[in-house]
Design a protein around this motif. Structure first.
Motif, short mmCIF file in Angstrom:
data_model
loop_
_atom_site.label_atom_id
_atom_site.label_comp_id
_atom_site.label_asym_id
_atom_site.label_seq_id
_atom_site.Cartn_x
_atom_site.Cartn_y
_atom_site.Cartn_z
N ARG A 405 46.33 -83.19 32.78
CA ARG A 405 48.05 -83.08 33.14
C ARG A 405 48.30 -82.89 34.49
NH1 ARG A 405 51.21 -80.59 28.61
NH2 ARG A 405 50.82 -83.18 27.96
N TRP A 407 47.04 -85.48 36.48
CA TRP A 407 47.79 -86.78 35.97
C TRP A 407 48.97 -87.18 35.47
CZ3 TRP A 407 48.24 -88.90 32.03
CH2 TRP A 407 48.02 -90.62 31.97
N ALA A 408 49.09 -86.72 34.91
CA ALA A 408 50.72 -87.32 34.30
C ALA A 408 51.45 -86.98 34.51
CB ALA A 408 50.30 -86.50 32.28
N ALA A 411 52.15 -88.84 37.33
CA ALA A 411 52.61 -89.87 37.61
C ALA A 411 54.17 -90.48 37.20
CB ALA A 411 51.79 -90.76 36.32
#
Lengths: 471, 243
Positions: A405, A407-408, A411
């Protein structure tokens, strides 16, 4: 068979630490069935083989789309030819049906040809407990029965054993001088098995295909044991999955061009047996009674779902022969009946997602399995779908979920992301020191268990690029 | 030709030089290279870990960033494969978006494939002396058919000799998060790859994906091999492999 798939990691760890197994697996990987398949495909013609794969997938899809009517047709045709068709919802039910057949005909000794469904049902243990002695007659199965082990490969069940291990096993079982010459060892096993064939009153076989139009079962073997099992004893039971049904003999012929080539690189197996009903008046051989025990065992749960393509499987083993993970840890690590990529899909599908948490992840998704599958099962896609189902059902560890989560989210926010990577590039570069490599990685220690982590160059591409553009 | 460079998250963080080598090669092939500054990741970690929603959100971001480019090129078969072969299915329930994604997917290329087959790079700028062996990364090979392209480009470098290792199409064991979740198995698979590389007698193993690169280099060094270089094909072709 008891499901041990939750312990994949531990079992894989043990497999990696077992030097004999590693040496056996290495031999298998280097010159094994994958190489034989490649030669067979080359000889057949690559493009022609691709068309054959398309045809195979089409036959299996057509069969599955019509599964209920085909099974009914199979039942009708088989019954009309004197066989009895029985259905089992689960492996346990299948086991009980076979035991009931043994009681009815007062059977005491069973010779068996290869059947993975018999493993699903734990049939050998049940037979023995009921006073019916089961003897495996496929050479590989015979070996592992002597060793009290489970198959580690669906068509080469003893592939995890070396010649020396088998020599020891034979010497202690057959009470004859130890031999290491393979033809001599095979002869010795044949001699031991011959007596069993002649004594047995029950023959149990698997079934590679069920042909609806004729009510026939079909098996593919190389040693001739299948022929003996299905013709010599007075009762023959064919136990297999309900999904094995195909419409016609014509379809069977097409699939038979695919199966042996994909499995062992043979244009055709040494024996192809089609059994249609028991012995008729005037027939010189064949069983007096013939049964089909057709098992669901979780298969119908896949029909009509996004996992249905898995039911196309014709059990050739090509996916495991080409799998880097299987070739490294062997079949027993997977913890149930079916190993390798097909097993990593089938096990959670049949025994429950929560009972095989690691298996859908135990793949690099390299797609070697997908490109060799004779019926074009998109194995990596199915593994990915199982991963999605795990996430949907909250079966992944919260640390993994939180990490993903985070990381997303980063990003999706380029400024946050740029700051994070700016920091990480410097921190990891610092950690790498003069040798520019990290021996123990924080937050991802799995990586550095067996390899270094090369340090980054120290600045991110995005900052260097911006500087360059600005200059 | 206006080419959007998808740098990839690993090149951005780990090996910026590979990104600059890619730009150099694309410019040498006569392309105007555009690098969207907001780009981050293609979404593969989420996609392969079962987080479809995260993958889709990032796919939409990539679509917005690269839709205007004539081509999207990535120095990675893995990321290019993700965009080209997996993005469309993420939009099964949104036909309009799916159509846009498919139009983008059709213009996505792995770097060597683009240089060899689309831009038709006339002269390979780099020089290299020595024997190399080429590792075929899984996604590039099996999703995009990258096999002959890098070899054809490398063959045009006079001092370079290519020797094939055994099982060059075999996975190196990286597998994204697999390498961390199953570190021990991943390392054991990498070990076999390293032995094949060493047996080839090459001075360097050349490949087209950062993940495999870090995995193979990490395992080579851990097992005490300090000499075999691990190079990205873009660095070799651009003559930036002195590292």
């Amino acid at each position: 068979m008891q499901v041990q798939s939750l312990h994949f990691k531990r079992r894989a760890h043990e497999a990696l630490g077992n030097a004999t197994l590693q040496s056996n697996l290495e031999k298998f990987g280097a010159g094994g069935l994958a190489l034989l398949r490649a030669r067979a495909v080359e000889a057949y013609g690559r493009d022609a083989f691709e068309r054959l794969r398309d045809a195979g997938a089409e036959i299996r899809d057509r069969s599955l789309a019509d599964l209920d009517t085909l099974i009914e047709r199979f039942e009708r045709e088989a019954t009309a030819r004197g066989a009895t068709v029985l259905f089992a919802r689960t492996g346990e039910e299948a086991r009980d049906l076979v035991l009931e057949i043994c009681r009815r005909h007062r059977l005491t000794k069973a010779v068996k040809s290869k059947s993975m469904l018999s493993e699903e049902a734990g049939l050998n243990e049940a037979l023995a407990a009921a006073g019916v002695t089961p003897v495996e007659t496929d050479l590989g199965e015979y070996i592992i029965q002597l060793a009290h082990e489970a198959p580690s490969h669906i068509i080469a069940p003893a592939v995890h054993k070396s010649k020396d291990e088998v020599a020891d096993l034979f010497a202690s079982t057959h009470a004859k001088p130890r031999k290491t010459d393979i033809p001599a060892m095979t002869r010795e096993a044949r001699e031991a098995l011959r007596a069993h064939f002649l004594e047995a009153d029950l023959g149990i076989s698997g079934g590679n295909f069920l042909v609806a139009e004729t009510g026939s079962g079909a098996i593919v073997t190389n040693e001739g044991n299948g022929r003996m099992v299905t013709t010599l004893p007075r009762v023959h039971v064919c136990i297999t999955g309900i999904e094995k049904v195909i419409p016609t003999l014509e379809d069977f012929a097409t699939l038979m061009r695919l199966l042996p080539r994909s499995a062992t690189g043979q244009p055709i197996s040494n024996y192809v047996s089609l059994f249609t009903g028991p012995k008729r008046p005037g027939d010189r051989d064949g069983p007096e009674h013939m049964y089909f025990v057709l098992v669901d065992g979780g298969r119908t749960n896949l029909v009509g779902t996004d996992m249905e393509e898995m039911l196309r499987c014709i059990r050739c083993g090509a996916c495991m022969n080409h799998c880097p993970v299987y070739k490294t840890v062997g079949g027993h690590a997977y913890g149930w009946v079916y190993p390798g990529p097909m097993g990593s899909v089938l096990t959670p599908a049949y025994v429950g997602l929560e009972n095989a948490l690691d298996l859908p992840h135990a793949s690099t998704l390299c797609n070697q399995c997908g490109v060799v599958c004779p019926v074009k099962i998109p194995l990596p896609e199915l593994l990915r779908k199982l991963r999605e189902k795990q996430v949907d059902r909250g079966l992944r560890p919260w640390t993994e979920r939180a990490g993903l989560r985070l990381w997303a989210w980063a990003a999706l926010h380029p400024r946050v992301y740029a700051f994070g990577t700016w920091w990480a590039a410097r921190y990891l570069r610092f950690m790498g020191g003069g040798a520019k490599r990290i021996r123990k990685l924080p937050f991802a220690g799995g990586w550095t268990v067996s390899r270094d982590f090369p340090a980054p160059e120290g600045k991110t591409f995005r900052e260097l690029y911006r500087k360059r553009r600005g200059a | 030709m206006r080419v959007g460079l998808f740098v990839t998250c690993l090149v951005d963080l780990m090996r910026p030089s590979v990104g600059f080598a890619a730009i150099e090669l694309l410019e040498a092939a006569g392309c105007a290279v555009y690098v969207p500054p907001t780009q981050t990741c293609c979404g593969q970690p989420g996609y392969n870990s079962g987080d479809r929603a995260a993958a889709r959100a990032l796919a939409e971001k990539v679509l917005a960033e690269f839709e205007d480019c004539e081509y999207l090129v990535a120095p990675s078969g893995s990321c290019a494969g993700m965009i080209k072969t997996h993005y469309p299915e993420l939009f099964d329930d949104a036909p309009a978006l799916r159509a846009r994604v498919e139009r983008l997917a059709a213009r996505v290329h792995e770097l060597t494939d683009f240089l060899a087959n689309v831009a038709r790079l006339a002269r390979v700028p780099g020089g290299f002396r020595g024997r190399i062996t080429y590792h075929d990364s899984c996604s590039g090979l099996r999703e995009l058919g990258v096999k002959g392209q890098p070899r054809a480009l490398l063959a045009r470098m006079p001092g370079l000799e290519l020797v094939e290792m055994g099982d060059c199409e075999q996975c190196c064991g990286f597998g994204g998060t697999f390498s961390v979740k199953f570190g021990e198995i991943s390392g054991a698979i990498a070990e076999r790859k390293c032995r094949a590389i060493e047996a080839s007698g090459a001075d360097a193993v050349v490949l087209g994906d950062l993940g495999c690169m870090l995995n193979i280099e990490g395992r080579l060094r851990r097992r005490g091999n300090e000499t075999t270089k691990v190079l990205h094909v873009a660095e070799v072709l651009a003559g930036k492999s002195g590292r």
